[in-house]
Write a protein that holds these residues in place. Structure first.
Motif, mmCIF file in Angstrom:
data_model
loop_
_atom_site.group_PDB
_atom_site.id
_atom_site.type_symbol
_atom_site.label_atom_id
_atom_site.label_comp_id
_atom_site.label_asym_id
_atom_site.label_seq_id
_atom_site.Cartn_x
_atom_site.Cartn_y
_atom_site.Cartn_z
ATOM 1 N N SER A 153 14.311 -1.534 -8.361
ATOM 2 C CA SER A 153 13.624 -2.143 -9.392
ATOM 3 C C SER A 153 12.927 -1.150 -10.158
ATOM 4 C CB SER A 153 12.750 -3.282 -8.701
ATOM 5 O OG SER A 153 11.668 -2.528 -8.264
ATOM 6 N N GLN B 43 13.749 -0.367 -14.021
ATOM 7 C CA GLN B 43 12.783 -0.659 -14.959
ATOM 8 C C GLN B 43 12.534 0.607 -15.849
ATOM 9 O OE1 GLN B 43 11.068 -3.489 -15.736
ATOM 10 N NE2 GLN B 43 8.724 -3.022 -15.640
ATOM 11 N N ARG C 250 10.862 -3.982 -21.025
ATOM 12 C CA ARG C 250 10.794 -4.186 -19.783
ATOM 13 C C ARG C 250 11.894 -5.080 -19.066
ATOM 14 N NH1 ARG C 250 5.639 -2.357 -20.795
ATOM 15 N NH2 ARG C 250 4.909 -0.709 -19.459
ATOM 16 N N PHE D 223 11.235 -6.265 -15.901
ATOM 17 C CA PHE D 223 10.383 -6.934 -14.942
ATOM 18 C C PHE D 223 8.870 -6.827 -15.572
ATOM 19 C CE2 PHE D 223 13.349 -4.988 -12.112
ATOM 20 C CZ PHE D 223 14.097 -6.089 -11.488
ATOM 21 N N ARG D 224 8.139 -7.936 -15.136
ATOM 22 C CA ARG D 224 6.736 -7.753 -15.627
ATOM 23 C C ARG D 224 6.160 -6.167 -15.447
ATOM 24 N NH1 ARG D 224 4.342 -13.813 -15.838
ATOM 25 N NH2 ARG D 224 6.146 -14.810 -16.479
ATOM 26 N N MET D 225 6.437 -5.855 -14.188
ATOM 27 C CA MET D 225 6.049 -4.461 -13.736
ATOM 28 C C MET D 225 6.629 -4.051 -12.701
ATOM 29 S SD MET D 225 2.289 -3.129 -12.582
ATOM 30 C CE MET D 225 1.249 -3.476 -14.280
ATOM 31 N N ALA D 226 6.928 -2.784 -12.508
ATOM 32 C CA ALA D 226 7.775 -2.437 -11.358
ATOM 33 C C ALA D 226 6.928 -1.470 -10.106
ATOM 34 C CB ALA D 226 8.886 -1.345 -11.803
ATOM 35 N N ILE E 154 8.731 -4.189 -7.804
ATOM 36 C CA ILE E 154 9.116 -5.470 -7.988
ATOM 37 C C ILE E 154 7.989 -6.415 -7.311
ATOM 38 C CG2 ILE E 154 10.672 -6.196 -6.034
ATOM 39 C CD1 ILE E 154 11.803 -7.467 -8.943
ATOM 40 N N HIS F 38 4.764 -5.888 -7.713
ATOM 41 C CA HIS F 38 3.926 -6.018 -8.928
ATOM 42 C C HIS F 38 4.579 -7.203 -9.805
ATOM 43 C CE1 HIS F 38 1.425 -3.099 -7.710
ATOM 44 N NE2 HIS F 38 2.322 -2.020 -7.910
ATOM 45 N N HIS F 39 5.862 -7.449 -10.112
ATOM 46 C CA HIS F 39 6.290 -8.414 -10.907
ATOM 47 C C HIS F 39 5.799 -9.966 -10.386
ATOM 48 C CE1 HIS F 39 9.383 -10.498 -13.390
ATOM 49 N NE2 HIS F 39 9.772 -11.254 -12.314
ATOM 50 N N LYS G 62 3.468 -12.744 -11.985
ATOM 51 C CA LYS G 62 3.943 -14.155 -12.145
ATOM 52 C C LYS G 62 2.982 -15.246 -11.679
ATOM 53 C CE LYS G 62 7.876 -15.459 -11.865
ATOM 54 N NZ LYS G 62 9.344 -16.199 -11.585
#
Ligand code: 57M
Length: 359
Positions: free
Chosen positions: A301, A305, A316, A318-321, A323, A325-326, A330
């Protein structure tokens, strides 16, 4: 060492024979490490607090992590000594593979310790430089890889799950391969260590799988029956893996949400590398991708990312790596992400053990 001492009296006291069994010593190692973690956990936490060894939280992280600032870190200083004390007490000190795994745990622990020390004690938020840290990891892994390459009980062929007739021989390339396994596993566990109990739970699960692999690899008849590589000395590694499970569960007691302590790099780099070493000495290297599938997933991830971020100039996937954190961003509560990732790890470990029969 305790094992060796007990064996001195074994001729006179027959019931001491039970200590010859690797299964018995693995259980003892697990319980010893668990007790050490339980008993010393509160003391280590209070010492770390007194020394003000607390976690710095990055500004760019999820807001839910802000209250974690100051949580005592470097809990690896509890986990690694618990594993070492218990392993050295209950395994055979004449077994070279035991010392190889101990070397990996200690050397990667020392690299992590140096990084944590600079960050938390010297208040240098950058710690070791990424290239310096990576070079030290490669050096420690290279020493290990060379020892394993020259060790007569191990060969350079790989055992591939499901394909018993395909055993590619890496020859000299086994050395860079082994370096990759150790350094890769170390960093993948480190990346996963971003939520309470997220790294230690799957690490304990993965070591449990390697208790099984090590025991089977060291048993001539079972190894032949399952058509897996026989490594006579690998049986003792199940004692170390058992100690890692015990120390990990004991640490999880305190690292469970909401965490009273984090393991720090001293814990994550060492445990990940130890897992890589366990895979190498049991000749179950490829299946590590499945046993530690969660760590692979977390590392991928980050790779995707960062790659996508660079290629697209700031977009991006994912919202954050990594995963985890994604899922947090969410809106999944932290304990939900953690427990679901544990469930995935248990499924992966069971699948990996099932590969022993599906050949
Ligand atoms: C270290 N460390 C945690 C704790 C733990 C290339 C990049 C993706 C690297 C990555 C990174 O540095 N990862 C490795 C992860 C940190 O935990 C400390 O570090 C030790 C392990 N090494 O033992 O001492 C934080 O994790 C949380 N935590 C818990 N419970 C635990 O039991 O909640 C840890 C253990 C702690 C605590 O908040 O402070 C870490 O995450 O720093 N970088 C990242 O992970 C960053 N990701 C990022 O920048 N992603 C970018 C892409 C483009 C690269 C993006 O997606 O936009 C994240 N780091 C943090 N916050 N802190 C971003 C969010």
């Amino acid at each position: 060492m305790i094992y060796k001492l007990i064996m001195l009296f074994q001729a006179d006291v027959t019931w001491l024979n039970v200590f010859r069994y690797i299964t018995f010593r693995t259980i003892l190692a697990t319980l010893t490490a668990l007790c050490i973690s339980f008993l010393f956990g509160p003391w280590v936490i209070s010492r770390l607090r007194a020394l003000q060894i607390g976690q710095y939280i990055r500004e760019e992280g999820p807001a839910s992590h802000k209250p974690k600032a100051g949580t005592p870190t470097m809990g690896g200083c509890l986990i690694i000594p618990a594993i070492l004390a218990s392993s050295l007490a209950w395994s055979d000190p004449a077994n070279l593979l035991v010392w190889v795994v101990v070397f990996v745990l200690v050397s990667f622990g020392a690299i992590g310790f140096a990084d944590d020390y600079l960050k938390t004690v010297r208040k240098n938020n950058r710690g070791l430089s990424p290239s310096g840290k990576f070079s030290l990891q490669v050096c420690a892994a290279l020493i290990t890889a060379i020892v394993l390459y020259v060790y007569p009980g191990l060969d350079t062929r790989l055992s591939i799950p499901f394909l018993k007739n395909i055993t590619p021989d890496l020859g000299l390339f086994y050395i860079p391969f082994a370096v990759f396994v150790i350094v890769g596993a170390s960093n993948a566990v480190n990346l996963t260590d971003g939520l309470d109990g997220l790294a230690i739970g799957p690490t304990a699960i993965a070591f449990t799988a390697y208790v099984v692999f090590a025991y089977l690899a060291g048993h001539f008849k079972i190894a032949a029956y399952l058509q897996i590589p026989y490594v006579g000395a690998a049986g003792e590694i199940s004692v170390i893996c058992g100690a890692a499970v015990g120390a990990g569960l004991g640490f999880l007691w305190f690292n469970a949400y909401p965490a009273e302590i984090f393991m720090g790099d001293v814990g994550s780099l060492s445990l990940g590398a130890g897992l890589g070493a366990a895979a190498l000495v049991t000749k179950q290297e490829i299946v590590l991708v499945l046993v530690g599938g969660l760590f692979v997933f977390e590392a991928l991830s980050v790779i995707f990312q960062v790659g996508y971020f660079k290629l697209t100039g700031g977009h991006r996937i994912f919202r954050m790596a990594p995963i985890h954190h994604h899922f947090e961003l969410k809106g999944w509560p932290e304990p939900k992400v953690i427990v679901r990732f544990w469930i995935i790890s248990i499924i992966l470990a069971l699948m990996s053990i099932s590969t022993l029969k599906l050949r």
